[in-house]
Design an enzyme around this catalytic site. Structure first.
Site, short mmCIF file in Angstrom:
data_model
loop_
_atom_site.label_atom_id
_atom_site.label_comp_id
_atom_site.label_asym_id
_atom_site.label_seq_id
_atom_site.Cartn_x
_atom_site.Cartn_y
_atom_site.Cartn_z
N LYS A 208 -14.23 -3.14 0.08
CA LYS A 208 -14.60 -2.10 -0.88
C LYS A 208 -15.05 -2.75 -2.20
CE LYS A 208 -12.63 1.92 -3.18
NZ LYS A 208 -11.52 2.86 -3.25
N GLU A 214 -8.97 -13.10 0.13
CA GLU A 214 -8.92 -13.45 1.55
C GLU A 214 -10.28 -13.23 2.22
OE1 GLU A 214 -6.83 -11.49 -0.10
OE2 GLU A 214 -4.76 -11.72 0.60
N GLY A 269 -9.06 2.54 0.21
CA GLY A 269 -9.18 1.55 1.29
C GLY A 269 -8.45 1.99 2.55
N ARG A 270 -7.22 2.44 2.40
CA ARG A 270 -6.41 2.80 3.58
C ARG A 270 -6.80 4.14 4.19
NH1 ARG A 270 -3.68 2.35 -1.08
NH2 ARG A 270 -2.58 4.14 -1.97
N GLU A 355 1.77 1.70 1.46
CA GLU A 355 0.96 1.44 0.26
C GLU A 355 0.76 2.75 -0.51
OE1 GLU A 355 -3.30 -0.20 0.11
OE2 GLU A 355 -2.15 -2.03 -0.03
N HIS A 386 13.34 -3.07 25.46
CA HIS A 386 14.02 -4.31 25.85
C HIS A 386 14.19 -5.24 24.66
CE1 HIS A 386 13.84 -3.23 30.10
NE2 HIS A 386 12.74 -2.61 29.74
N LYS A 506 -1.23 -10.93 -6.48
CA LYS A 506 -2.62 -11.42 -6.48
C LYS A 506 -2.86 -12.29 -7.72
CE LYS A 506 -4.92 -7.53 -4.16
NZ LYS A 506 -5.88 -6.45 -4.30
O1 F6P Z 1 -3.92 -4.83 -0.64
C1 F6P Z 1 -4.57 -4.21 -1.67
C2 F6P Z 1 -5.91 -3.69 -1.29
O2 F6P Z 1 -6.56 -3.33 -2.47
C3 F6P Z 1 -5.87 -2.53 -0.30
O3 F6P Z 1 -5.58 -1.33 -0.90
C4 F6P Z 1 -7.22 -2.64 0.31
O4 F6P Z 1 -7.32 -1.89 1.48
C5 F6P Z 1 -7.31 -4.13 0.52
O5 F6P Z 1 -6.71 -4.68 -0.64
C6 F6P Z 1 -8.70 -4.67 0.72
O6 F6P Z 1 -9.53 -4.38 -0.38
P1 F6P Z 1 -11.09 -4.53 -0.29
O7 F6P Z 1 -11.62 -3.58 0.72
O8 F6P Z 1 -11.60 -4.23 -1.68
O9 F6P Z 1 -11.41 -5.96 0.10
#
Ligand code: F6P
Length: 546
Positions: A208, A214, A269-270, A355, A386, A506
């Site tokens: 987003k 990452e 995002g979620r 979240e 199990h 972060k």
């Molecule tokens: O973990 C925090 C967060 O902002 C989430 O809410 C989001 O889904 C994720 O990081 C990834 O964010 P982006 O889509 O901006 O890379």
């Protein structure tokens, strides 16, 4: 003016008093006193049947919980969300994932602008692109069709499409392999690109913000891997597309914005898997199946908006959760799909729920004096039986659980499905009714074994039974939980749509990264534990502190 905490409302106090009366009431008695209970306490919603009769509630409990939902203005709050009000106040944003599945012609306005035409324009572009990849019309840099799609994203830009691509595997084309890379751990991308041919691989960079550490690290590594194989900068345009709200950042990365699929700041995002974030899924199952998924979401949206609260599946799930969390002391909530294709469903729900409602202050900043979102966890049955079900049956903790199952399997294999579902039904029966000491003794157990073999029961479960795990059913299931989480957020007075709690880690990671790699010993100013661990790591990596 601040809104009073929900715990100060008379409805909350009535529930507290009621909980004391109900604490020692057993599900055995509730069923014995009401022969129709199993038929009566059930609802139908968007093709899903929800049996909530095996919960530790009476009609009075349900009435009180619904009164609580009314007292906190649930209906108005839902209306504000659906109509595009900026209910995510800490980020000044509307919350309109429901507009992602609006039909053409429906009007949903943000700041006076109808967002639905934009949603459909993006869906059309996504569909056209997905078809090009699926048909082989989109050629890679060397003129070969795409064989593997790798989605690079994390959190909401990974969990939804990854979960759904697995869930809908029987509907996916066998001509394409769709993979997901999320972890910044290089082992993830190393494994996911192992054996792949760059000439037939397409990367979707989904973020987003297009700034997530990452994802940016994985995208840069993927680009280097591609260029290492194809030796031509021009190849990037044929092998990378982006899903983002941030055009400038996408361009800076080197992706042609022609190949960028956008969404909007009013999609959290979620809550984004039915936006362009679902591109990888759409490539796997095709635009028509994706539309069926959207129809499932939409059907549950309609149910949530229109069904009376007492017959409203997401509301009931939410209120049962509030009951256990705040009045009976449950700390976690298990989600147990008896469907192997829902292997990642609990992972997805963890972000959606934790979240959203893992918060300690209300919308107006007051510290809550009650428990909010539970720890959500689970794995597909029967594997869990199990592993951890022992604790569910005989442990000291209260763990309410949702059991999710379907009448038809993805693959009809011998008698596997009937065996699976026999376990599905057996577990909720065993959890609710248990086995008394008298029953154990009657079977011949004596002495200390009677205690060991007794199941006290009274362990609450909700059963969600669908016909088949189709795209429609999956959409309905996800929307069921989206609206459950929304409802709980409203009851607890939270903003379920921000996530400030992920920021501190972060920021600190950004500070620590150069401390791990600097050639000279860094001037560490953390606590003594963190300082010592960083020094130890540097030493193990051969980075002397001299
Ligand atoms: O973990 C925090 C967060 O902002 C989430 O809410 C989001 O889904 C994720 O990081 C990834 O964010 P982006 O889509 O901006 O890379």
């Amino acid at each position: 003016m601040t809104t009073p905490l929900v715990s100060s409302l008379p409805q909350w106090k009535a529930l507290s008093a009621h909980a004391e009366n109900l604490r020692n009431v057993h599900l055995r008695d509730l069923f014995a006193d009401d022969p129709d209970r199993g038929e009566r306490l059930g609802v139908e919603a968007a093709g899903l049947h929800l049996d909530y009769s095996k919960n530790r509630v009476t009609d009075t409990t349900l009435d009180l919980l619904v009164e609580l939902a009314e007292a906190v203005g649930l209906r108005d709050a839902a209306g504000r969300m659906f109509s595009g009000e900026k209910i995510n106040v800490t980020e000044g944003r509307a919350v309109l994932h429901t507009a992602l599945r609006a039909t053409a012609g429906q009007v949903v306005e943000v700041d006076g602008v109808d967002v639905v035409p934009g949603v459909h324009a993006v869906l059309a572009r996504l569909g056209a692109f997905a078809e090009k990849i699926r048909s082989g019309a989109w050629l890679g840099h060397t003129g070969q069709p795409i064989r593997t799609v790798v989605n690079i994203g994390i959190g909401g830009s990974d969990l939804g499409p990854a979960m759904a691509t697995l869930a809908l595997r029987p509907y996916a084309t066998d001509d394409l392999d769709v993979r997901f890379v999320s972890n910044v751990d290089g082992d993830d991308i190393a494994e996911k690109t192992r054996g792949l041919d760059p000439a037939t691989t397409l990367f979707i960079v989904a973020s987003k913000t297009f700034t997530t550490q990452e994802t940016m690290a994985n995208a840069a590594t993927a680009r280097a891997w591609l260029l290492d194989g194809l030796k031509d900068q021009a190849a990037v345009a044929r092998h990378f597309v982006a899903v983002s709200t941030a055009a400038a950042e996408v361009e800076a990365f080197g992706i042609d914005t022609e190949n960028m699929f956008g969404f909007w700041d009013w999609v959290g995002g979620r809550y984004s898997m039915d936006s362009a974030v679902g591109l990888s899924l759409m490539i796997a199952i095709g635009p028509e199946r994706f539309e069926e998924l959207l129809a499932g979401f939409r059907a549950m949206d309609t149910h949530f908006r229109t069904a009376p609260l007492r017959e409203n599946a997401p509301v009931l799930l939410a209120l049962l959760g509030v009951w256990y969390t705040d009045f009976l002391g449950a700390e976690s909530h298990a989600v147990l799909p008896y469907a192997q294709y829902l292997d990642s469903f609990a992972d997805y729900l963890q972000q959606l729920d934790m979240e959203s409602n893992g918060k300690s202050v209300t919308v107006d900043g007051q510290r809550v004096d009650y428990a909010t979102g539970p720890v959500v966890w689970g794995t597909p049955g029967t594997n869990g039986q199990h592993a951890y079900y022992q604790l569910l049956h005989q442990g000291t903790r209260l763990v309410p659980a949702d059991f999710i199952g379907f009448a038809h399997p993805g693959n009809e294999v011998g008698d596997h499905h009937d065996l699976l579902m026999a376990n599905f039904f057996a577990q909720t029966e065993a959890l609710a009714f248990g086995k008394t000491a008298d029953e154990v003794a009657a079977e011949g157990a004596t002495g200390v074994l009677v205690a060991h073999k007794t199941f006290e029961g009274n362990r609450p479960t909700t059963t969600i039974l669908g016909e088949k795990l189709t795209p429609f059913a999956l959409g309905a299931l996800i929307a069921l939980y989206e609206h459950k989480v929304f409802t709980q957020g409203i009851v607890w007075g939270l903003n379920s749509f921000d996530q400030w709690g992920v920021q501190l880690g972060k920021v600190l990671a950004g500070r620590i990264a150069p401390e791990l790699t600097s050639p000279a010993a860094p001037d560490l100013r953390h606590d003594s534990s963190t300082n010592a661990l960083i020094r130890r790591y540097r030493s193990l990596r051969g980075r002397a502190d001299a």
